[in-house]
Design a protein around this motif. Structure first.
Motif, PDB file in Angstrom:
ATOM      1  N   ALA A  13       0.812  -1.221   0.000  1.00 32.46           N
ATOM      2  CA  ALA A  13       0.000   0.000   0.000  1.00 32.46           C
ATOM      3  C   ALA A  13       0.839   1.263   0.000  1.00 32.46           C
ATOM      4  O   ALA A  13       0.356   2.343  -0.349  1.00 32.46           O
ATOM      5  CB  ALA A  13      -0.939  -0.001   1.206  1.00 32.46           C
ATOM      6  N   GLU A  14       2.113   1.160   0.367  1.00 31.19           N
ATOM      7  CA  GLU A  14       2.999   2.326   0.393  1.00 31.19           C
ATOM      8  C   GLU A  14       3.813   2.461  -0.890  1.00 31.19           C
ATOM      9  O   GLU A  14       4.676   3.326  -0.997  1.00 31.19           O
ATOM     10  CB  GLU A  14       3.946   2.224   1.597  1.00 31.19           C
ATOM     11  N   SER A  46       3.559   4.344 -11.367  1.00 29.89           N
ATOM     12  CA  SER A  46       2.429   5.274 -11.487  1.00 29.89           C
ATOM     13  C   SER A  46       1.139   4.526 -11.769  1.00 29.89           C
ATOM     14  O   SER A  46       0.082   4.833 -11.202  1.00 29.89           O
ATOM     15  CB  SER A  46       2.723   6.289 -12.597  1.00 29.89           C
ATOM     16  N   ARG A  49      -0.068   2.878  -8.578  1.00 30.94           N
ATOM     17  CA  ARG A  49      -0.704   3.838  -7.658  1.00 30.94           C
ATOM     18  C   ARG A  49      -2.118   4.166  -8.108  1.00 30.94           C
ATOM     19  O   ARG A  49      -3.046   4.238  -7.289  1.00 30.94           O
ATOM     20  CB  ARG A  49       0.126   5.122  -7.583  1.00 30.94           C
ATOM     21  N   LEU A  50      -2.295   4.374  -9.428  1.00 31.64           N
ATOM     22  CA  LEU A  50      -3.618   4.717  -9.951  1.00 31.64           C
ATOM     23  C   LEU A  50      -4.605   3.579  -9.727  1.00 31.64           C
ATOM     24  O   LEU A  50      -5.744   3.795  -9.299  1.00 31.64           O
ATOM     25  CB  LEU A  50      -3.512   5.056 -11.440  1.00 31.64           C
ATOM     26  N   SER A  51      -4.171   2.353  -9.987  1.00 31.16           N
ATOM     27  CA  SER A  51      -5.046   1.195  -9.782  1.00 31.16           C
ATOM     28  C   SER A  51      -5.431   1.056  -8.317  1.00 31.16           C
ATOM     29  O   SER A  51      -6.597   0.800  -7.989  1.00 31.16           O
ATOM     30  CB  SER A  51      -4.341  -0.069 -10.272  1.00 31.16           C
ATOM     31  N   ARG A  52      -4.449   1.250  -7.416  1.00 30.52           N
ATOM     32  CA  ARG A  52      -4.723   1.123  -5.986  1.00 30.52           C
ATOM     33  C   ARG A  52      -5.661   2.233  -5.510  1.00 30.52           C
ATOM     34  O   ARG A  52      -6.582   1.996  -4.724  1.00 30.52           O
ATOM     35  CB  ARG A  52      -3.398   1.169  -5.215  1.00 30.52           C
ATOM     36  N   ARG A  53      -5.436   3.459  -6.017  1.00 28.76           N
ATOM     37  CA  ARG A  53      -6.255   4.600  -5.579  1.00 28.76           C
ATOM     38  C   ARG A  53      -7.698   4.461  -6.053  1.00 28.76           C
ATOM     39  O   ARG A  53      -8.641   4.750  -5.308  1.00 28.76           O
ATOM     40  CB  ARG A  53      -5.659   5.896  -6.112  1.00 28.76           C
ATOM     41  N   LEU A  54      -7.889   4.008  -7.305  1.00 30.60           N
ATOM     42  CA  LEU A  54      -9.239   3.889  -7.841  1.00 30.60           C
ATOM     43  C   LEU A  54      -9.922   2.594  -7.440  1.00 30.60           C
ATOM     44  O   LEU A  54     -11.148   2.482  -7.517  1.00 30.60           O
ATOM     45  CB  LEU A  54      -9.202   3.990  -9.375  1.00 30.60           C
ATOM     46  N   PRO A  79      -5.663  -4.368  -8.016  1.00 35.62           N
ATOM     47  CA  PRO A  79      -5.651  -4.160  -6.565  1.00 35.62           C
ATOM     48  C   PRO A  79      -5.783  -5.493  -5.833  1.00 35.62           C
ATOM     49  O   PRO A  79      -6.642  -6.312  -6.181  1.00 35.62           O
ATOM     50  CB  PRO A  79      -6.876  -3.280  -6.320  1.00 35.62           C
ATOM     51  N   THR A  84      -0.971  -3.824  -4.721  1.00 34.82           N
ATOM     52  CA  THR A  84      -1.243  -4.016  -6.142  1.00 34.82           C
ATOM     53  C   THR A  84      -0.424  -5.178  -6.675  1.00 34.82           C
ATOM     54  O   THR A  84       0.763  -5.320  -6.341  1.00 34.82           O
ATOM     55  CB  THR A  84      -0.873  -2.752  -6.953  1.00 34.82           C
ATOM     56  N   ARG A 253     -15.112   3.135  -7.434  1.00 38.30           N
ATOM     57  CA  ARG A 253     -15.548   4.466  -7.039  1.00 38.30           C
ATOM     58  C   ARG A 253     -16.820   4.868  -7.775  1.00 38.30           C
ATOM     59  O   ARG A 253     -17.076   4.437  -8.904  1.00 38.30           O
ATOM     60  CB  ARG A 253     -14.442   5.478  -7.303  1.00 38.30           C
TER      61      ARG A 253
END
Length: 447
Positions: A13-14, A46, A49-54, A79, A84, A253
């Motif tokens: 996650a980091e 990048s 991060r996008l996959s994890r955030r969304l 995710p 990820t 989301r």
């Protein structure tokens, strides 16, 4: 088991690399990374991060440096367990531009480009320059470009379905309505499937068509090719978009649920257009005919209402259908009568207010029978009542939904069965569309 050319990695996650294998681990180590450190490959990091955030699966082409060489990859980010999972395949030298697909006449020309754009296989914008703001990245193409005109939607989806280029397609920037012309090459993933577009655009003179211009006739070959090229891809688009909207593979989301619903709605609209164009091609042939057979118009009406029950429920509109056991013998073709009534009842549901009702009334008069579809909508002005039956005729062309073919086709089909479709309406008092059919097969005299 993964294919031989596929490498995987797990990122927490980091954004710290937990483990990597294969060629991905070698390239990451060469770039100064390793287990327990942030991934040293920025494009892949990048994407993770996008996959994890969304909270959704994202797959798209990525370019990374491998020594002195740029390598094109296909990267899938999933995710998982708070972090990820990355799957990387493809591994081919990156060309300056995607080559044309073998056998394809490639009309793509970037010489006059004023901006560039790229999309992934899900039609989300992944890169933008020039007048396309970086904030648009991640938005569906249908939110970036206004492709509401049917002539604009067809080339885009046909190119995606057939993995081809398209060029000089009209559209508008959704942000400020400026007219643009778009071109793009299809990208392929490692398995040869569609992976998105690499495109360019230029601003165009905003020239509206002459009001008197008539749409070109659609030949049989055009309709057949359109049907073959688009129906299956559109069905897949609808199925995948509905799956995302229903969150069948896990929560996403809220805005992505909305995007999925927009995509499914646009694809269904285009499928309806394809159906109408195929019908239009058929009914305008000199040898077009319908079957003359006994039908129960009351049963056909109940079936049509049943097919629209979900749409009516979603719109909070009640359909008052004929009672079970009520019959109304007529002469016509079952599927064509059903098609007409689905069109008429569907229109009535669309134009009815919430908590409104649509009434379906049966009648007999002499050698004819009829079903009237009445709604509580805003009505149709007298001067517009003839025009709505014209080919591509619409009272308000800016209104969403419809393409101006449904009533034209419905009337042509009814008259081919020896009947007719007519309308009675006054502004503010709803509309009443009536389908009449003969009861005597000898009275069928198509127009």
């Amino acid at each position: 088991m993964n294919p031989p050319d596929t490498a995987t990695a797990r990122i927490d996650a980091e954004g710290v690399l937990v483990a990597a294998d294969g060629r991905l681990a070698i390239i990451n180590a060469a770039a100064g990374g390793g287990d327990g450190q942030p991934l040293a490959l920025p494009p892949i990091a990048s994407l993770a991060r996008l996959s994890r955030r969304l909270g959704i699966v994202i797959a798209r082409p990525v370019t990374i440096a491998d020594g002195d060489e740029d390598v094109g990859l296909w990267v899938r980010a999933v995710p998982a367990d708070g972090g990820t999972r990355i799957e990387v395949s493809g591994w081919r030298p990156r060309d300056a531009a995607p080559p044309p697909i073998e056998g394809e006449a490639d009309p793509f020309d970037a010489a006059e480009a004023q901006f560039v754009w790229e999309s992934d296989a899900a039609m989300l914008l992944t890169a933008a320059s020039g007048d396309l703001a970086p904030a648009l990245i991640g938005q569906p193409l249908t939110r970036v470009f206004d492709l509401s005109a049917d002539e604009a939607l067809v080339p885009l989806l046909a190119a995606a379905a057939n993995r081809t280029s398209f060029a000089d397609q009209p559209a508008r920037l959704a942000s400020d309505a400026r007219a643009v012309r778009l071109s793009a090459r299809a990208r392929l993933d490692a398995g040869g499937g569609f992976a998105g577009f690499a495109g360019t655009g230029r601003f165009a003179e905003d020239v509206s068509p002459e009001p008197s211009a008539q749409p070109a006739a659609f030949g049989d070959q055009f309709a057949e090719r359109l049907d073959r090229a688009l129906r299956t891809p559109l069905q897949r688009i609808v199925a995948h978009a509905d799956s995302i909207g229903a969150q069948a593979d896990g929560p996403v989301r809220a805005e992505y649920v909305d995007y999925a619903q927009d995509i499914a709605s646009a694809a269904r609209h285009l499928m309806g257009l394809v159906d109408d164009l195929v019908d239009l091609s058929a009914i305008e042939r000199a040898d077009f005919h319908v079957e003359v057979e006994p039908i129960d118009l009351a049963d056909v009406t109940r079936r049509a209402a049943g097919l629209l029950s979900v749409r009516a429920a979603n719109a909070e509109v009640r359909i008052d259908r004929p009672a079970l056991g009520e019959t109304l013998p007529a002469i016509g073709e079952f599927r064509r009568a059903l098609q007409i009534l689905v069109n008429l009842i569907g229109n009535a549901v669309r134009y009815s207010p919430r908590s409104g009702s649509v009434w379906l009334r049966l009648d007999r008069e002499g050698a004819t029978v009829s079903v009237t579809v009445a709604d509580q909508g805003r009505g149709i002005a007298y001067e517009d009542q003839a025009r709505i039956f014209d080919k591509f005729g619409r009272v308000d062309p800016t209104e969403p939904g419809g393409n101006g073919l449904g009533l034209y086709i419905a009337r042509r089909l009814a008259r081919a069965m020896g009947g007719d479709v007519s309308v009675e309406s006054e502004p503010g008092q709803g509309a009443r569309f009536t389908l009449t059919l003969p009861t005597d097969p000898n009275s069928v005299r198509p127009e």
